[in-house]
Scaffold this active site. Structure first.
Site, short mmCIF file in Angstrom:
data_model
loop_
_atom_site.label_atom_id
_atom_site.label_comp_id
_atom_site.label_asym_id
_atom_site.label_seq_id
_atom_site.Cartn_x
_atom_site.Cartn_y
_atom_site.Cartn_z
N CYS A 12 -39.58 10.05 -12.10
CA CYS A 12 -39.87 10.79 -11.23
C CYS A 12 -39.83 10.32 -9.75
CB CYS A 12 -41.44 11.63 -11.26
SG CYS A 12 -41.88 13.04 -10.65
N CYS A 86 -38.94 15.53 -12.15
CA CYS A 86 -38.95 16.36 -10.88
C CYS A 86 -37.81 16.52 -10.05
CB CYS A 86 -40.04 15.54 -9.93
SG CYS A 86 -39.50 13.91 -9.42
N CYS A 94 -29.17 7.25 -9.95
CA CYS A 94 -29.73 6.63 -11.02
C CYS A 94 -29.29 5.25 -11.23
CB CYS A 94 -30.27 7.17 -12.33
SG CYS A 94 -31.11 8.65 -11.98
#
Length: 168
Positions: A12, A86, A94
């Site tokens: 998140c 989220c 990422c």
């Protein structure tokens, strides 16, 4: 299960509520070891997250807000699954995870963003927990050792839409 322990990372943005709840839930399931992290960690778990978990008799000594960079670094556990919980983290770039884990987005509304009475805010945390628990229960029931990657990816994606399908 096949005797393997699967490593699961929940991501998140702030790593103060949803991802920590998911880590706590998943770590209660045999055959899994869960972690949580954030792209911009808040520095501490949200107090209502800790209250909720303690109220459910879940030990919170594991809970700390940490950066996802820990899990892309040398010596980090090899991850089998990475789930964003989220919307903010879903759109972010990422890190490259060692071992090329399967990924899916399981967006859950941010309970920490809810304004209102204490009862309304606590209800938002309870609802986030309920949604995560339902998704993790569905995930843990999958035949991970015997399902092919393409089918598994489809099922992981379907789990992320679980509550939206039920309320439609």
């Amino acid at each position: 299960m096949d005797g393997k322990t699967y490593n699961v990372l929940f991501l998140c943005t702030g790593n103060s509520a949803r991802s920590i709840m998911a880590e706590a839930i998943m770590n209660r399931v045999d055959g899994f070891r869960a972690f949580s992290a954030g792209s911009q960690p808040k520095g501490a778990p949200h107090p209502m997250t800790l209250d909720l978990l303690r109220g459910l008799d879940i030990d919170t000594s594991f809970a700390r807000s940490k950066s996802w960079e820990e899990f892309g670094a040398e010596g980090a556990p090899e991850l089998d699954f990475v789930f964003t919980v989220c919307d903010d983290a879903a759109g972010e770039a990422c890190p490259v995870w060692p071992g090329q884990p399967m990924t899916a987005h399981w967006g859950v509304p941010d309970p920490a963003a809810v304004e209102g009475s204490e009862a309304e805010r606590r209800l938002a945390f309870s609802e986030a927990y309920r949604m995560l628990n339902a998704r993790i229960t569905a995930f843990a029931s999958l035949p991970l050792a015997s399902i092919d990657s393409l089918s598994l990816q489809g099922r992981l994606d379907d789990i992320g839409h679980k509550d939206r399908q039920e309320s439609a």
